[in-house]
Design a protein around this motif. Structure first.
Motif, PDB file in Angstrom:
ATOM      1  N   UNK A  12      39.567 -27.164  20.161  1.00 60.33           N
ATOM      2  CA  UNK A  12      40.008 -26.906  21.531  1.00 60.33           C
ATOM      3  C   UNK A  12      39.259 -27.774  22.538  1.00 60.33           C
ATOM      4  N   UNK A  13      39.978 -28.133  23.597  1.00 61.49           N
ATOM      5  CA  UNK A  13      39.355 -28.771  24.757  1.00 61.49           C
ATOM      6  C   UNK A  13      39.721 -27.940  25.985  1.00 61.49           C
ATOM      7  N   UNK A  14      38.702 -27.569  26.752  1.00 58.39           N
ATOM      8  CA  UNK A  14      38.880 -26.761  27.958  1.00 58.39           C
ATOM      9  C   UNK A  14      38.757 -27.679  29.183  1.00 58.39           C
ATOM     10  N   UNK A  15      39.505 -27.378  30.230  1.00 54.71           N
ATOM     11  CA  UNK A  15      39.427 -28.245  31.413  1.00 54.71           C
ATOM     12  C   UNK A  15      39.670 -27.431  32.687  1.00 54.71           C
ATOM     13  N   UNK A  16      39.156 -27.981  33.808  1.00 53.20           N
ATOM     14  CA  UNK A  16      39.354 -27.368  35.128  1.00 53.20           C
ATOM     15  C   UNK A  16      39.397 -28.476  36.171  1.00 53.20           C
ATOM     16  N   UNK A  17      40.174 -28.283  37.224  1.00 56.54           N
ATOM     17  CA  UNK A  17      40.338 -29.336  38.229  1.00 56.54           C
ATOM     18  C   UNK A  17      40.103 -28.809  39.638  1.00 56.54           C
ATOM     19  N   UNK A  18      39.383 -29.589  40.405  1.00 56.58           N
ATOM     20  CA  UNK A  18      39.223 -29.334  41.831  1.00 56.58           C
ATOM     21  C   UNK A  18      38.998 -30.683  42.517  1.00 56.58           C
ATOM     22  N   UNK A  19      40.046 -31.222  43.111  1.00 51.10           N
ATOM     23  CA  UNK A  19      39.897 -32.482  43.850  1.00 51.10           C
ATOM     24  C   UNK A  19      40.260 -33.699  43.028  1.00 51.10           C
TER      25      UNK A  19
END
Length: 454
Positions: A12-19
């Motif tokens: 698994x690869x986890x990701x999050x985005x802000x900007x």
């Protein structure tokens, strides 16, 4: 943007985005994540853009997307119409040189589906719902951009004001928010960005959106942040641009701007059918003229040898050519690390002429237009002070060899297409100086293709 791996869940690869940008590529038996589309092209054309506040998890066979509240959401993939070959050098020494030579094709792709030569017409289906019949229900147009895109905006101002007779402001996006600009629901905003991820331009766009402005962006990347935040987008269709220094995306932006200006002027009846017809005919012939300009590459390569060891260079122009002087100077700075400045030639005596000394290269943009005689006077001024003059002229103009060390010609064209032709020459000059110096042409120091931080 964060991408996180856990040794306890290796699939698994986890990701999050802000900007900052984050894009997931969906392929057969594998899924990928990157910050930009070209990195994914060798593997897939199916992509999903992650929005601010969202998180996601991928495995080789699954993709799950969650809102900022942790709720699972579904977003269909977009198909990117670029091929992996577009993101390869294709036999050229550098991506930048390849992209300079791709410009006639890029411009033709920008025109495709929009120019209708048989009807002497321009079609922009993307914005027809924003413009009532024979009306422009806005008080003014504001173009917001950074860097090379800002230079395109300055030329766009010339196009729109001269043809459509509508007031145009051109703003640096990095400064726009800091003076409490006047924006309302009668403001028509045009953000220009190659990547669609430029942080300052996106922030300025969001400010305008809060104040109910109408936003029509000019961008090269389908589905990017700026396009998703806009009411409509005029895509340049230039294909992927890998070199940090913008070349084909700049001329494609100019192509969109002259089409938009002509379309708008005809829509509100500021120009007649005959004028529109002449502009369309000239645009149709533009790719052929660009190929002629590219044939000057060997001549420019020789001139670059003389510029190579100069401590600085000066670019001068008037009218619509002044922004090309700015762009030429920027290109030289970006990839050669030389000091270079662009000036409106009429401002030389107000200070900049103090920079002129014996042997300093002065690149003078002298196409045949209403400023031609004034430019000749400016050339005499810098020549008298020992400048090494490189003149860019129109075919058929009186020869300037008695005034300039080098003369480079472009095909005869109106002021609406001259900037596209002259920009190719200043791009080639910057490229060959950088190549002779041995700098990293495609990835110059301290620079990034997309400026995703303020």
């Amino acid at each position: 943007a964060l991408v996180i791996m856990d040794e306890r869940e290796k699939d698994k690869i986890f990701m999050a985005k802000r900007g900052n940008p984050l894009v997931v590529g969906l392929a057969e038996n594998e899924n990928l994540v990157a910050s930009d589309i070209p990195a994914l092209l060798p593997y897939t054309k199916n992509v999903v853009f992650i929005e601010d506040g969202e998180t996601a998890v991928i495995t080789p066979n699954t993709f799950k997307l969650y809102s900022d509240k942790g709720e699972e959401i579904t977003r269909p993939a977009q198909i990117i119409p670029w091929s992996p070959l577009m993101a390869e050098r294709g036999g050229y020494k550098h991506f930048m040189l390849k992209e300079i030579h791709e410009q006639p094709i890029a411009i033709a792709d920008t025109f495709a589906g929009r120019l209708r030569p048989s009807k002497h017409d321009i079609v922009f289906d993307e914005i027809k719902d924003l413009l009532p019949a024979n009306d422009f229900p806005y008080d003014e147009i504001t173009i917001i951009a950074c860097g090379t895109s800002w230079h395109a905006g300055l030329i766009g101002k010339y196009f729109i004001e001269s043809l459509a007779r509508i007031r145009v402001n051109v703003e640096l996006a990095s400064e726009y928010r800091y003076r409490n600009p006047i924006i309302n629901n009668r403001t028509f905003i045009i953000p220009i960005s190659q990547s669609g991820e430029t942080a300052d331009t996106l922030a300025a766009l969001n400010l305008a959106k809060e104040k109910k402005a109408t936003i029509v962006s000019i961008c090269n990347v389908v589905g990017s942040s700026i396009t998703r935040a806009s009411n409509a987008t005029l895509y340049t269709h230039a294909g992927p641009e890998i070199g940090v220094a913008s070349t084909k995306t700049f001329t494609s932006q100019l192509a969109v701007l002259i089409m938009f200006a002509t379309y708008l002027a005809k829509h509100i009846k500021k120009i007649d059918e005959d004028t529109a017809c002449k502009i369309v005919e000239e645009l149709v012939s533009l790719p052929r003229k660009m190929r002629i300009v590219l044939e000057r590459a060997d001549q420019i390569k020789q001139i670059a040898d003389e510029v190579l060891n100069s401590p600085s260079a000066i670019f001068i122009g008037r009218g619509v050519n002044y922004p090309i002087a700015l762009e030429g100077a920027l290109k030289l700075k970006e990839i050669t690390y030389m000091h270079a400045e662009g000036f409106p030639a009429g401002e030389l005596k107000h200070g900049p002429i103090a920079l002129i000394d014996y042997g300093v290269p002065v690149i003078a943009l002298v196409p045949q237009d209403s400023t031609y005689d004034k430019m000749l006077s400016n050339i005499e001024e810098v020549r008298a002070r020992g400048a090494n003059i490189i003149a860019i002229i129109t075919n058929g103009n009186p020869d300037l060899t008695d005034k300039a060390s080098h003369v480079i010609s472009i095909p005869k064209a109106s002021s609406y297409t001259t900037p596209i032709l002259t920009s190719i020459l200043v791009q080639l000059l910057a490229y060959y100086v950088a190549d002779h110096k041995g700098t990293d042409v495609d990835q110059p120091r301290n620079l990034a293709k997309s400026v995703t931080v303020e």
